[in-house]
Design a protein around this motif. Structure first.
Motif, PDB file in Angstrom:
ATOM      1  N   ILE A  61       0.871  -1.179   0.000  1.00  0.00           N
ATOM      2  CA  ILE A  61       0.000   0.000   0.000  1.00  0.00           C
ATOM      3  C   ILE A  61       0.905   1.225   0.000  1.00  0.00           C
ATOM      4  O   ILE A  61       1.786   1.358   0.857  1.00  0.00           O
ATOM      5  N   ILE A  74      -7.617   1.792   5.693  1.00  0.00           N
ATOM      6  CA  ILE A  74      -7.269   0.835   4.637  1.00  0.00           C
ATOM      7  C   ILE A  74      -6.085  -0.028   5.062  1.00  0.00           C
ATOM      8  O   ILE A  74      -6.097  -1.251   4.882  1.00  0.00           O
ATOM      9  N   ILE A  75      -5.067   0.587   5.627  1.00  0.00           N
ATOM     10  CA  ILE A  75      -3.861  -0.156   6.024  1.00  0.00           C
ATOM     11  C   ILE A  75      -4.183  -1.176   7.111  1.00  0.00           C
ATOM     12  O   ILE A  75      -3.764  -2.337   7.033  1.00  0.00           O
ATOM     13  N   ASN A 119      -7.056  -2.563   7.835  1.00  0.00           N
ATOM     14  CA  ASN A 119      -7.868  -3.639   7.267  1.00  0.00           C
ATOM     15  C   ASN A 119      -7.031  -4.592   6.438  1.00  0.00           C
ATOM     16  O   ASN A 119      -7.114  -5.825   6.580  1.00  0.00           O
ATOM     17  N   ALA A 120      -6.193  -4.028   5.560  1.00  0.00           N
ATOM     18  CA  ALA A 120      -5.412  -4.859   4.646  1.00  0.00           C
ATOM     19  C   ALA A 120      -4.397  -5.727   5.381  1.00  0.00           C
ATOM     20  O   ALA A 120      -4.082  -6.833   4.953  1.00  0.00           O
ATOM     21  N   LYS A 121      -3.880  -5.227   6.512  1.00  0.00           N
ATOM     22  CA  LYS A 121      -2.885  -5.990   7.265  1.00  0.00           C
ATOM     23  C   LYS A 121      -3.518  -6.908   8.296  1.00  0.00           C
ATOM     24  O   LYS A 121      -3.086  -8.059   8.453  1.00  0.00           O
ATOM     25  N   GLN A 181      -7.081  -7.683   9.126  1.00  0.00           N
ATOM     26  CA  GLN A 181      -8.336  -8.425   9.096  1.00  0.00           C
ATOM     27  C   GLN A 181      -8.097  -9.933   9.019  1.00  0.00           C
ATOM     28  O   GLN A 181      -8.720 -10.713   9.713  1.00  0.00           O
ATOM     29  N   SER A 224      -8.790  -1.357   0.062  1.00  0.00           N
ATOM     30  CA  SER A 224      -7.951  -2.416   0.638  1.00  0.00           C
ATOM     31  C   SER A 224      -7.655  -3.514  -0.380  1.00  0.00           C
ATOM     32  O   SER A 224      -8.516  -3.887  -1.186  1.00  0.00           O
ATOM     33  N   THR A 225      -6.445  -4.045  -0.306  1.00  0.00           N
ATOM     34  CA  THR A 225      -6.065  -5.173  -1.169  1.00  0.00           C
ATOM     35  C   THR A 225      -6.843  -6.440  -0.826  1.00  0.00           C
ATOM     36  O   THR A 225      -6.834  -7.398  -1.599  1.00  0.00           O
ATOM     37  N   ARG A 226      -7.508  -6.468   0.319  1.00  0.00           N
ATOM     38  CA  ARG A 226      -8.242  -7.651   0.745  1.00  0.00           C
ATOM     39  C   ARG A 226      -9.406  -7.998  -0.183  1.00  0.00           C
ATOM     40  O   ARG A 226      -9.991  -9.072  -0.079  1.00  0.00           O
TER      41      ARG A 226
END
Length: 415
Positions: A228, A242-243, A245-247, A249, A367-369
């Motif tokens: 990110i 966003i960070i 969540n992406a890391k 979750q 997010s990348t998720r």
């Protein structure tokens, strides 16, 4: 347990032919029956899973989490079967058609790949997801799961095979290798004449082993050293959300963020707050010197190896960069072509990032998720392809098909 790979391959090939003749309606009925069978056999599945978990001593927490089933996870797997049943069947779809100079009617339509092999690690949900997608797309499947999930995978396939048999279909449509040794795995990768494609799902070591040893076509999936980049125009609260969540979750999955790049103009202002939020989840920060100077003891020094590492854990690499150009260069050098994101309020910078990042999925302010078959509306996925040939990104039903040219004439010969 000694197994005959040639026999398994031959059985799969015959089953694939039979399955190619089955209507979409009939396949959907079987998928729904499989979902019901998983629910009614949940106690036996959980007992098998418990046997695997009892032998999972010494494994990292994230690995054990992927291995573990409970009633809720079994229900989600069953619901996944129902969702696959609701998806449109790609088989027989005409993707193109024309009449050539000789008056031949040429059409291009979708057909199954044939026999699909899957090699994966300790994720029992993959057993059912892969079986469902292959079945719906008209492919027989041979599954080779990790030894850590041996009992769970065996029970899941037993339930699916029983449902096939009850509905008048060959049990060989879905097969699982009962020998998880490396010797058998290597022979499986070389099952030319039977396997049409091999798909590895797991960590970098597994995928590279398959790529280097296979003699059948391979679709590379899964390794996600995802980044990110927080641009100098980014909104702080959005970036933080966003960070985290992406890391945090679900850090053990391939679309979790592993690296944070942040513009030097906002690093001093933004990093402490972002890291403070990450620390609530006990995330370990591995930072370059510029970030270390800002974080004052809240991080440890990153090594060169860190920039290429997929952690699958509560660890995040942090680097301060001078521009979007430096961020793009770093990502293209160290990324795995999976999922990359930029947080920015500068449209021009977002377009530059989208255009110049080499990855299967590229995000702006998200997010990348989300790189996931369900999230993209494909239903369950067979994996996330990080290569460029045949399929790229989340692989749903269409990615498990190929095309056939159907040519109709009335006596034409070539001059």
């Amino acid at each position: 347990m000694k197994i005959d790979l040639e026999k398994i391959g031959s059985q799969a090939k015959n089953a694939a032919y039979e399955l190619s003749l089955v209507s979409a309606e009939d396949k959907n009925k079987v998928l729904l029956a499989m979902a019901d069978a998983l629910r009614s056999n949940s106690s036996e599945i959980l007992a098998a899973n418990q046997r695997d978990l009892s032998g999972a001593t010494g494994l990292i927490k994230s690995f054990v989490d992927r291995l573990t089933l409970d009633e809720e996870r079994i229900e989600k797997i069953a619901q996944g079967l129902g969702q696959v049943a609701q998806l449109s069947d790609p088989l027989g779809n005409v993707t193109n058609g024309w009449i050539n100079h000789a008056g031949l009617q040429i059409t291009q339509k979708r057909v199954p790949l044939g026999v699909v092999g899957i090699i994966y690690e300790a994720r029992p949900n993959v057993t059912v997801d892969a079986a469902a997608l292959c079945f719906k797309s008209g492919n027989a499947v041979i599954l080779r799961g990790g030894k850590e999930a041996f009992n769970t995978n065996l029970k899941l396939v037993e339930v699916l095979q029983a449902t096939l048999k009850e509905n008048g279909y060959s049990e060989n449509t879905i097969q699982v290798l009962t020998d998880t040794s490396h010797e058998v795995a290597n022979k499986f990768m070389q099952l030319t004449g039977y396997l049409d494609v091999l798909i590895p799902r797991g960590g970098a070591k597994l995928i590279q082993t398959v790529v280097q040893n296979a003699k059948v076509p391979v679709i590379e999936t899964g390794v996600g050293n995802c980044h990110i980049y927080v641009d100098k125009t980014a909104d702080f609260e959005m970036a933080k959300k966003i960070i985290v969540n992406a890391k945090c979750q679900r850090p053990a999955v391939c679309n979790a963020a592993e690296k944070l790049l942040i513009h030097e103009d906002v690093a001093s202002e933004y990093l402490p707050g972002i890291v403070a939020e990450l620390k609530k989840y006990n995330v370990e920060i591995r930072a370059d010197q510029a970030a270390l100077d800002i974080l004052q003891g809240s991080a440890i020094p990153a090594t060169e190896e860190d920039w290429d590492t997929e952690y699958n854990d509560y660890i995040l690499g942090v680097k301060v960069v001078s521009s979007v150009d430096e961020a793009i260069k770093h990502i293209n050098q160290h990324g795995t072509k999976h999922s990359e994101a930029i947080v920015t309020n500068d449209y021009k910078k977002s377009q530059q990032f989208l255009d110049q990042i080499d990855a299967a999925a590229v995000y702006v302010n998200a997010s990348t998720r989300f790189t996931d078959g369900f999230e993209y509306g494909f239903g369950a996925e067979i994996g996330i392809s990080t290569q460029k040939l045949h399929a790229r990104g989340p692989m749903g039903l269409e990615a498990l098909t190929t095309t056939k040219y159907v040519v109709r004439g009335n006596g034409q010969i070539r001059e």
